[in-house]
Design a protein around this motif. Sequence first.
Motif, PDB file in Angstrom:
ATOM      1  N   ASN A   1      38.159  67.676  72.205  1.00  0.00           N
ATOM      2  CA  ASN A   1      38.026  67.848  70.763  1.00  0.00           C
ATOM      3  C   ASN A   1      39.146  68.729  70.235  1.00  0.00           C
ATOM      4  N   PHE A   2      39.341  69.862  70.906  1.00  0.00           N
ATOM      5  CA  PHE A   2      40.459  70.721  70.523  1.00  0.00           C
ATOM      6  C   PHE A   2      41.003  71.444  71.747  1.00  0.00           C
ATOM      7  N   ALA A   3      42.326  71.448  71.861  1.00  0.00           N
ATOM      8  CA  ALA A   3      42.961  72.297  72.852  1.00  0.00           C
ATOM      9  C   ALA A   3      43.303  73.617  72.168  1.00  0.00           C
ATOM     10  N   VAL A   4      43.277  74.700  72.923  1.00  0.00           N
ATOM     11  CA  VAL A   4      43.631  76.010  72.381  1.00  0.00           C
ATOM     12  C   VAL A   4      44.943  76.440  73.031  1.00  0.00           C
ATOM     13  N   ALA A   5      46.002  76.470  72.225  1.00  0.00           N
ATOM     14  CA  ALA A   5      47.329  76.689  72.784  1.00  0.00           C
ATOM     15  C   ALA A   5      47.453  78.052  73.463  1.00  0.00           C
ATOM     16  N   GLU A   6      46.939  79.104  72.850  1.00  0.00           N
ATOM     17  CA  GLU A   6      47.222  80.452  73.352  1.00  0.00           C
ATOM     18  C   GLU A   6      46.689  80.700  74.761  1.00  0.00           C
ATOM     19  N   SER A   7      45.640  79.970  75.176  1.00  0.00           N
ATOM     20  CA  SER A   7      45.074  80.229  76.496  1.00  0.00           C
ATOM     21  C   SER A   7      45.039  79.004  77.394  1.00  0.00           C
ATOM     22  N   GLY A   8      45.528  77.858  76.910  1.00  0.00           N
ATOM     23  CA  GLY A   8      45.473  76.638  77.726  1.00  0.00           C
ATOM     24  C   GLY A   8      44.055  76.164  77.946  1.00  0.00           C
ATOM     25  N   SER A   9      43.220  76.297  76.915  1.00  0.00           N
ATOM     26  CA  SER A   9      41.807  75.916  77.041  1.00  0.00           C
ATOM     27  C   SER A   9      41.530  74.611  76.300  1.00  0.00           C
ATOM     28  N   PHE A  10      40.361  74.023  76.629  1.00  0.00           N
ATOM     29  CA  PHE A  10      39.940  72.780  75.982  1.00  0.00           C
ATOM     30  C   PHE A  10      38.502  72.894  75.560  1.00  0.00           C
ATOM     31  N   ALA A  11      38.229  72.562  74.313  1.00  0.00           N
ATOM     32  CA  ALA A  11      36.852  72.624  73.840  1.00  0.00           C
ATOM     33  C   ALA A  11      36.285  71.220  73.729  1.00  0.00           C
ATOM     34  N   LEU A  12      35.105  71.039  74.315  1.00  0.00           N
ATOM     35  CA  LEU A  12      34.389  69.769  74.218  1.00  0.00           C
ATOM     36  C   LEU A  12      33.111  70.013  73.435  1.00  0.00           C
ATOM     37  N   VAL A  13      32.904  69.212  72.422  1.00  0.00           N
ATOM     38  CA  VAL A  13      31.783  69.410  71.508  1.00  0.00           C
ATOM     39  C   VAL A  13      30.777  68.288  71.736  1.00  0.00           C
ATOM     40  N   THR A  14      29.609  68.602  72.298  1.00  0.00           N
ATOM     41  CA  THR A  14      28.645  67.548  72.624  1.00  0.00           C
ATOM     42  C   THR A  14      27.216  68.011  72.385  1.00  0.00           C
ATOM     43  N   ASN A  15      26.303  67.090  72.449  1.00  0.00           N
ATOM     44  CA  ASN A  15      24.890  67.418  72.354  1.00  0.00           C
ATOM     45  C   ASN A  15      24.127  67.102  73.638  1.00  0.00           C
ATOM     46  N   GLU A  16      24.612  66.116  74.377  1.00  0.00           N
ATOM     47  CA  GLU A  16      23.815  65.607  75.495  1.00  0.00           C
ATOM     48  C   GLU A  16      23.984  66.407  76.769  1.00  0.00           C
ATOM     49  N   GLY A  17      25.159  67.000  76.948  1.00  0.00           N
ATOM     50  CA  GLY A  17      25.405  67.741  78.178  1.00  0.00           C
ATOM     51  C   GLY A  17      26.196  66.941  79.201  1.00  0.00           C
ATOM     52  N   ASN A  18      26.566  65.707  78.858  1.00  0.00           N
ATOM     53  CA  ASN A  18      27.299  64.913  79.847  1.00  0.00           C
ATOM     54  C   ASN A  18      28.701  65.452  80.101  1.00  0.00           C
ATOM     55  N   ALA A  19      29.348  65.985  79.055  1.00  0.00           N
ATOM     56  CA  ALA A  19      30.688  66.536  79.273  1.00  0.00           C
ATOM     57  C   ALA A  19      30.613  67.739  80.214  1.00  0.00           C
ATOM     58  N   ARG A  20      29.513  68.475  80.163  1.00  0.00           N
ATOM     59  CA  ARG A  20      29.355  69.592  81.094  1.00  0.00           C
ATOM     60  C   ARG A  20      29.190  69.072  82.518  1.00  0.00           C
ATOM     61  N   MET A  21      28.428  68.012  82.666  1.00  0.00           N
ATOM     62  CA  MET A  21      28.249  67.422  83.994  1.00  0.00           C
ATOM     63  C   MET A  21      29.598  67.006  84.576  1.00  0.00           C
ATOM     64  N   VAL A  22      30.373  66.321  83.725  1.00  0.00           N
ATOM     65  CA  VAL A  22      31.643  65.756  84.167  1.00  0.00           C
ATOM     66  C   VAL A  22      32.625  66.859  84.569  1.00  0.00           C
ATOM     67  N   THR A  23      32.471  68.048  84.005  1.00  0.00           N
ATOM     68  CA  THR A  23      33.401  69.133  84.318  1.00  0.00           C
ATOM     69  C   THR A  23      32.782  70.153  85.276  1.00  0.00           C
ATOM     70  N   THR A  24      31.582  69.863  85.770  1.00  0.00           N
ATOM     71  CA  THR A  24      30.935  70.799  86.694  1.00  0.00           C
ATOM     72  C   THR A  24      30.874  70.220  88.107  1.00  0.00           C
ATOM     73  N   LEU A  25      30.585  68.919  88.210  1.00  0.00           N
ATOM     74  CA  LEU A  25      30.292  68.364  89.524  1.00  0.00           C
ATOM     75  C   LEU A  25      31.480  67.714  90.254  1.00  0.00           C
ATOM     76  N   PRO A  26      32.272  66.832  89.633  1.00  0.00           N
ATOM     77  CA  PRO A  26      33.361  66.206  90.397  1.00  0.00           C
ATOM     78  C   PRO A  26      34.442  67.215  90.835  1.00  0.00           C
ATOM     79  N   GLU A  27      35.123  66.894  91.925  1.00  0.00           N
ATOM     80  CA  GLU A  27      36.154  67.783  92.481  1.00  0.00           C
ATOM     81  C   GLU A  27      37.417  67.820  91.625  1.00  0.00           C
ATOM     82  N   THR A  28      37.677  66.711  90.949  1.00  0.00           N
ATOM     83  CA  THR A  28      38.911  66.614  90.173  1.00  0.00           C
ATOM     84  C   THR A  28      38.570  66.321  88.726  1.00  0.00           C
TER      85      THR A  28
END
Lengths: 481, 236
Positions: free
Chosen positions: A208-235
Amino acid sequence: MPMQIGEKEFKQRVTKGLDDNFMRGAVRSAQGRLQNNRASAADELGDWEDWRTLGKEIRQHTIEHLDYYLHQLSEKVAELGGNVFFAETAEEANEYVKNVVKSKNAKKIAKSKSMVTEEISMNEALEELGCDVVETDLGEYILQMDDHDPPSHIVAPALHKNKEQIRDVFRDKLGYEKTEKPEELALFAREKLREEFLSAEVGITGCNFAVAESGSFALVTNEGNARMVTTLPETQITVMGMERIVPGWEELDIVVSLLTRAAVGQKLTSYITALTGPKQSEEGDGPEEFHLVIVDNGRSKILGTEFQEALHCIRCAACINVCPVYRHVGGHAYGSIYPGPIGAVLSPLLSDYDEYKDLPYASSLCGACTEVCPVKIPLHEQLIAHRRNIIEEDKKGSLAEKVAMKGFGQMAGSANLYQMATKMAPILSTPFSSKNQIRKGLGPLKHWTESRDFPKPANESFRSWFKQRNKRGVQHDVRKH
Amino acid sequence: MTLGNIENRERFLSNIRDKIGGLSADKPVQKPNWSTQPQYRVLKDQNQDQLIKVLKDQCKHIHTDFYHTDEQHLDETLNEIFEEYGVRSIVYTCDSRFQDHKVDTSLKQSGLDTWEWDDNEKEASIQFSEKADVGITFSDITLAESGTVVLFNGQGKGRSVSLLPQNYIAIIPKSTIVKRMTQATEKIHKQVENGEDISSCINFITGPSNSADIEMNLIVGVHGPIRAAYVVVDDI
Ligand code: SF4
C-alpha cells in the motif's frame, strides 16, 4: 494487454453488465454502503477538507521527488539485507520473480491481494514454471477458484458474485458440503487457506505504501492474510508500483488514515502491518529472505504530463463507489483491472488510447469522483483532457487508422458513448450527486457539443437508450459490409 | 549484516529524473512545511482517563471485548476471559513484562496448557500457536481513537502469537495509551532519525480479523483471530 480483462468489446461488456441483475443490485448496495461509511468517517473527523489538502500535498511532493525517495528506499532495504530490483516492464518484473522462485525451488506460493501483480499478470508467469499460486484474500480466492473470474471492484473484488454462486464454486472445486451462509463459507476458506500458508515456500505481497526513510512497507488489510504471507513462508517478495511511496512515517500516518476512511469508512483496518527488511537473525518467525520489486510498466510515461496527478492515487476506490456509471454497468464493463473513474483515467495512460479509447467517455462528468477523492485528484478534468486528446488523435487520423487496422471500425463509438454519458447525467441524480455537481460537470460538456456536432439525445431511459444505441451500431456495421 | 543487491537502479531513476526534472539522487530533498496539520487536533487536550473512555467506546465498533482492571486483579480478569472464550491452551510472547507483572506465574498455575514463544523452537512455537485457543501479548503503544494495539515484534515476540490462535488478548498498560496513530508514527520516526533499528514487523491491530468479501456482509474472524479482548491495566 496484461491489465486487460475480458475479451469482449466495450459495448458488449456494458450490455452484459446491464443484463446482470444481481450484479447491479450488489453494486448499488455496496456503493451505497461504502459511500455512507466513507461520508460518516469523514464527517466524524470534522476537518476532512484539511486532511485531503494535506494528503494532496504529501502525494504531490513525493511524486515530484520520486527519484530521490525511490533511491532512499532502495538504499535502506539493501542496508537491511533485502534485495531490490527495479523493473521497467512487466516482463522484467516477472522474470526477476520467476528467478527468485526457481532459486528457492519453490512449488507453492501464497499471495495477498495486489493490484500491481494483477496488472503485470504475475500469476500466469509463475504458473508457467509449474508453481501453485494461491490467492489468499477471501474475495480473490473465490475468483481464483472460479477459474480466474476477473475482479470487479478494487476493494471488494468478488462483488459481482452472490453467496449461492460462491457456495457452488466451493462445492464444485473444493468439495464443500455446507450451506451458503457467509460465516460457513469463510470458515471453510480459513481452513483450506491455513494449509496453504503453512506449506508455501514463498509469500508475495503488494504494497500500500513504502516508507522511504526506513525501507519499510505498509500493508493495509482486514482479513489477516497479508500477515500470514509475511509470517510463515521463508522468502518474501514485495511488488510495488513505483508511485506507492511516502517520505516518512509521519506521512504514512496521513495517507493510511485517508485510505482506511475513504475506502471502507474505518478509522483503521484490522491490520496495518509495517514490515522492515527480512527478519532479524535472533527472531523466530518471519522471512529469512526479502526481495523488493519496483515496477514502472508505463507509469513513467505519465510523469511530467498533464496527467501526473493520476499517480497520486492511493487506490481507495472512493471514486468508484460514487460513480453513477459504475453503478449501472459494473466493474467488468471497463475491461481493465482498474475500473471506475480512476480506471478510466489510468487505463489509457498505462496502456494506450487504442485499447481504452472508450473509457474516458464512460462518465457523466458529474464530478462526484473529484469531490470524494481523498487526495484531490481532479478526475473529471482528467477525463476531459483524455477526450480532448482522443479527438486530436482522431483528427490526425493516427488513432482511427490504428483502430481500423485492428479490424473494428468503431471510432463512431466515441460519439455514441459521449451521448450515453450526457444522457446519464440527468437520470442519475443520485443522493450523492446533487444537481449542483451535475451542472458543474455539464459545463465543460457543453463546450464539446458546440465543437462537435453531436446529436441531441432523445428522451429515453438509459436502458432503452442503450439498446437503441446498440441497434444503431449494428445497422452501421451492416451498411459497411 | 550482508548488504542486499540493487539491480537496474540507475537507468530506472534517470528515466524518472528526465521526466520530472529531478536533481541528482544524492542531493537531499527537504520536505516542505505542510499547509495544514489536522492530525494534531484529534482528541487534543484529552487526558489519560478520557482516552480510556474513547478506547472503550471504540471497542464497540471493532467487535472487541473491553476490560479494565488493575495489576492486582489482572489474573482474575484473564481467567474470566479464558472461561468466556472456552480457553484450554495459551501461547504468549517471551516478554519481560509477563514476569514483571507476575502474569506468567499465574498462567502457569492456571492448569491450562501454556507455551511461551521460543525463537529457537520456531517450528514447535508455530505449531503450538496454530492450535492454541488464545494468544496473549502486551501492547507497546495503544491508539485510543481507532482502538488499536501496536506491537513491536522482534526477539522473543513472535509475529504468530497475535495471529494464529483462535482468540487474541492484548494486555494494555494504561501508560501505553496515546491519542492516535500520529503519536505512534512520530515515535517510530524519531527512532529512524536517531539511527536506531526499528522492529522488523510492526503490527497495528484493531480488533479481530474480518472480511466483507461475501455480499458485503461483515464476517468476523477470517485468517486471524475470531475474537479479541483488550485488558487495560492501571498502574502499569
Ligand atoms: S483516484 Fe482518488 S478516489 Fe479514486 S481510488 Fe484513487 S485515491 Fe481513491
